[in-house]
Scaffold this motif. Sequence first.
Motif: not given
Length: 252
Positions: A139-141, A145-146, A150-151, A158-161
């Motif tokens: 999933t996008l979730e 998380r990756t 990674a950073f 909150l986040y949004e694609f």
Amino acid sequence: MTGFTATQGRYLSFIQAHINLHGYPPAESEIAAAMCVSPASVNQMVKKLEKEGLILRQPGQARSIEILIPEEEIPPWNKRGSGGRSSGAKTPTSAKKKPNSNPSARLYVLMVYITGGPLSDKYANKEFSRVIEIRGDQTLEDLHRTIFKAFDRFEEHLYEFQFGKRPSDPKGPNFGIPDASNIGERCGDARTTKLDDLDLTLHRTFGYWFDFGDDWHHQIQVEKIEVAIPTVPYPRITKRKGKSPPQYENAE
């Protein structure tokens, strides 16, 4: 019906899955990666498959393998122990399923760049990028998380694609956590949306917005679309460029 061993069936099933996904056969190096064996072992097996009339290839020509038996006689990719129909091989009932196994799962290789955020002068005008591999049934979730890992971030926000006409397009279609009051009804659910649901194509770019305050913006590009290796735990980070900037400007 054509007979072949369980091992030969694994090779044939991967080759067929690669052809079905990409429209052309895999290179021997790709077969080696999928089988977790050496290129020399693949070369020997390819010669044996050809000798037994299971495949045809053009000498000296890359990606020229042609399977000569009906597809319905080839076991599905990623089912260990399922050899040819006349091989007599059986899958042990006690065998445990791999946690990440999925027959013929797509693998998306994504390049993720930081394009904006609260960067100090120390980090200005530098590239911060990561290569992430993720399966199409994740999933996008999982991707969120990756990227978070990674950073080297430590505090969730909150986040949004964003999949609009350009990266970082707030007009959508976008995916985040739709029950968050400051996102609104226009946002799909990143927790249930799989990568395969997005009809991603090679070189497709989209945005990722993290922390609706400090406004970390990222651009994500689809670098490759391949067949996932069943023994590899995905998602995974395969390449890093640039030291991660601190999540908060004064955190150093």
